[in-house]
Structures are given as structure tokens and as C-alpha cells.
Write a protein that holds these residues in place. Structure first.
Motif, PDB file in Angstrom:
ATOM      1  N   LEU A 118       0.970  -1.208   0.034  1.00 20.43           N
ATOM      2  CA  LEU A 118       0.121  -0.118  -0.019  1.00 20.43           C
ATOM      3  C   LEU A 118       0.992   1.309  -0.037  1.00 20.43           C
ATOM      4  O   LEU A 118       1.876   1.264   0.791  1.00 20.43           O
ATOM      5  N   GLU A 119       0.386   2.126  -0.793  1.00 23.23           N
ATOM      6  CA  GLU A 119       1.315   3.613  -1.035  1.00 23.23           C
ATOM      7  C   GLU A 119       0.245   4.566  -0.998  1.00 23.23           C
ATOM      8  O   GLU A 119      -0.271   4.849  -2.129  1.00 23.23           O
ATOM      9  N   GLY A 120       0.129   5.326   0.197  1.00 26.41           N
ATOM     10  CA  GLY A 120      -0.779   6.346   0.275  1.00 26.41           C
ATOM     11  C   GLY A 120      -2.303   5.892  -0.150  1.00 26.41           C
ATOM     12  O   GLY A 120      -2.945   4.910   0.535  1.00 26.41           O
ATOM     13  N   ASP A 121      -2.917   6.355  -1.075  1.00 29.40           N
ATOM     14  CA  ASP A 121      -4.395   6.144  -1.452  1.00 29.40           C
ATOM     15  C   ASP A 121      -4.169   5.050  -2.210  1.00 29.40           C
ATOM     16  O   ASP A 121      -5.357   4.465  -3.008  1.00 29.40           O
ATOM     17  N   PHE A 122      -3.312   4.431  -2.875  1.00 28.69           N
ATOM     18  CA  PHE A 122      -3.099   3.373  -3.748  1.00 28.69           C
ATOM     19  C   PHE A 122      -2.672   1.935  -3.188  1.00 28.69           C
ATOM     20  O   PHE A 122      -1.924   1.894  -2.250  1.00 28.69           O
ATOM     21  N   ALA A 123      -3.215   0.964  -3.949  1.00 34.99           N
ATOM     22  CA  ALA A 123      -2.634  -0.715  -3.730  1.00 34.99           C
ATOM     23  C   ALA A 123      -1.622  -0.758  -4.871  1.00 34.99           C
ATOM     24  O   ALA A 123      -2.282  -0.742  -6.126  1.00 34.99           O
ATOM     25  N   ILE A 124      -0.541  -1.358  -4.814  1.00 35.67           N
ATOM     26  CA  ILE A 124       0.203  -2.253  -5.626  1.00 35.67           C
ATOM     27  C   ILE A 124      -0.271  -3.546  -5.758  1.00 35.67           C
ATOM     28  O   ILE A 124      -0.128  -4.102  -4.946  1.00 35.67           O
ATOM     29  N   VAL A 125      -0.787  -3.916  -6.922  1.00 33.20           N
ATOM     30  CA  VAL A 125      -1.472  -5.179  -7.110  1.00 33.20           C
ATOM     31  C   VAL A 125      -0.744  -6.127  -8.060  1.00 33.20           C
ATOM     32  O   VAL A 125      -0.347  -5.622  -9.250  1.00 33.20           O
ATOM     33  N   GLU A 126      -0.350  -7.343  -7.566  1.00 32.90           N
ATOM     34  CA  GLU A 126       0.163  -8.340  -8.683  1.00 32.90           C
ATOM     35  C   GLU A 126      -1.009  -8.979  -9.138  1.00 32.90           C
ATOM     36  O   GLU A 126      -1.832  -9.770  -8.544  1.00 32.90           O
ATOM     37  N   LEU A 127      -0.849  -8.969 -10.485  1.00 28.91           N
ATOM     38  CA  LEU A 127      -1.784  -9.991 -11.520  1.00 28.91           C
ATOM     39  C   LEU A 127      -1.448 -11.379 -11.380  1.00 28.91           C
ATOM     40  O   LEU A 127      -0.152 -11.617 -11.058  1.00 28.91           O
ATOM     41  N   GLU A 128      -2.209 -12.084 -11.926  1.00 25.33           N
ATOM     42  CA  GLU A 128      -1.757 -13.574 -11.945  1.00 25.33           C
ATOM     43  C   GLU A 128      -0.730 -13.872 -13.239  1.00 25.33           C
ATOM     44  O   GLU A 128       0.113 -14.597 -12.754  1.00 25.33           O
ATOM     45  N   ASP A 129      -0.467 -12.867 -13.873  1.00 27.96           N
ATOM     46  CA  ASP A 129       0.675 -13.120 -14.743  1.00 27.96           C
ATOM     47  C   ASP A 129       1.844 -12.564 -14.349  1.00 27.96           C
ATOM     48  O   ASP A 129       2.988 -12.432 -15.068  1.00 27.96           O
ATOM     49  N   GLY A 130       1.865 -11.954 -13.075  1.00 32.24           N
ATOM     50  CA  GLY A 130       3.101 -11.499 -12.492  1.00 32.24           C
ATOM     51  C   GLY A 130       3.413  -9.842 -12.741  1.00 32.24           C
ATOM     52  O   GLY A 130       4.098  -9.463 -12.115  1.00 32.24           O
ATOM     53  N   ARG A 131       2.389  -9.290 -13.551  1.00 34.35           N
ATOM     54  CA  ARG A 131       2.680  -7.962 -13.664  1.00 34.35           C
ATOM     55  C   ARG A 131       2.006  -6.788 -12.455  1.00 34.35           C
ATOM     56  O   ARG A 131       1.250  -7.629 -11.851  1.00 34.35           O
ATOM     57  N   PHE A 132       2.424  -5.917 -12.212  1.00 34.02           N
ATOM     58  CA  PHE A 132       1.992  -5.244 -11.181  1.00 34.02           C
ATOM     59  C   PHE A 132       1.490  -3.951 -11.646  1.00 34.02           C
ATOM     60  O   PHE A 132       1.794  -3.428 -12.594  1.00 34.02           O
ATOM     61  N   ILE A 133       0.195  -3.540 -10.908  1.00 38.27           N
ATOM     62  CA  ILE A 133      -0.515  -2.325 -11.465  1.00 38.27           C
ATOM     63  C   ILE A 133      -0.870  -1.691 -10.334  1.00 38.27           C
ATOM     64  O   ILE A 133      -0.753  -2.089  -9.055  1.00 38.27           O
ATOM     65  N   GLU A 134      -1.054  -0.370 -10.445  1.00 38.24           N
ATOM     66  CA  GLU A 134      -1.614   0.620  -9.260  1.00 38.24           C
ATOM     67  C   GLU A 134      -2.923   0.990  -9.357  1.00 38.24           C
ATOM     68  O   GLU A 134      -3.612   1.471 -10.417  1.00 38.24           O
ATOM     69  N   VAL A 135      -3.758   0.717  -8.269  1.00 35.26           N
ATOM     70  CA  VAL A 135      -5.284   0.881  -8.361  1.00 35.26           C
ATOM     71  C   VAL A 135      -5.540   1.781  -7.092  1.00 35.26           C
ATOM     72  O   VAL A 135      -4.843   1.823  -6.110  1.00 35.26           O
ATOM     73  N   LEU A 136      -6.603   2.399  -6.936  1.00 37.58           N
ATOM     74  CA  LEU A 136      -7.202   3.123  -6.013  1.00 37.58           C
ATOM     75  C   LEU A 136      -7.251   2.117  -4.769  1.00 37.58           C
ATOM     76  O   LEU A 136      -8.127   0.957  -5.155  1.00 37.58           O
ATOM     77  N   LYS A 137      -6.857   2.061  -3.806  1.00 35.21           N
ATOM     78  CA  LYS A 137      -6.865   1.070  -2.543  1.00 35.21           C
ATOM     79  C   LYS A 137      -8.781   1.475  -2.030  1.00 35.21           C
ATOM     80  O   LYS A 137      -9.159   0.124  -1.621  1.00 35.21           O
ATOM     81  N   ASP A 138      -9.303   2.354  -2.470  1.00 31.20           N
ATOM     82  CA  ASP A 138     -10.608   2.280  -1.937  1.00 31.20           C
ATOM     83  C   ASP A 138     -11.685   1.016  -2.741  1.00 31.20           C
ATOM     84  O   ASP A 138     -12.761   0.701  -2.402  1.00 31.20           O
TER      85      ASP A 138
END
Length: 66
Positions: A8-28
Motif C-alpha cells: 500500500l502506498e498512500g491512497d493506492f494499492a500495488i496489485v500483482e496480477l496472475e501473470d506477474g505484472r504489477f498495477i496501481e489502483v485506488l485502494k478504495d
């Protein structure tokens, strides 16, 4: 699709997808989120159909008022 909350970084969650990529989404978007949590994301066709019908109904009512 399952996703893992990497960190978690501030208002964002760093999410790991099933294919190993990472994306940033609002943690809300996640309820009671913490690092290491795993969420399953799925498409809800029934909810989509219901929402489409609602929108069409509203649109028809607006057209009748004109």
C-alpha cells in the motif's frame, strides 16, 4: 482472476496480477485492504444486464418528458 495486494502506498494499492505484472489502483476499490490480501475479481453479467435495463428505463422516461 485472482490478484494479490503487494503493498500500500498512500491512497493506492500495488496489485500483482496472475501473470506477474504489477498495477496501481485506488485502494478504495478493496474492502478492509492490507498487504498480502488476495481478491478474486469476476465479471458479473447479471448485474450488468440489470444496470443496462435501469439506464434504458431512465433514458425512455427522459425522452417522454421532451
Amino acid at each position: 482472476m485472482k490478484v494479490t495486494i503487494d503493498r500500500l502506498e498512500g491512497d493506492f494499492a500495488i496489485v500483482e496480477l496472475e501473470d506477474g505484472r504489477f498495477i496501481e489502483v485506488l485502494k478504495d476499490l478493496f474492502e478492509d485492504v492490507s498487504e498480502g490480501d488476495i481478491y478474486e475479481i469476476c465479471k458479473d453479467e447479471a448485474a450488468k444486464e440489470e444496470r443496462t435495463e435501469e439506464i434504458m428505463s431512465l433514458f425512455e422516461r427522459l425522452k417522454r418528458k421532451e
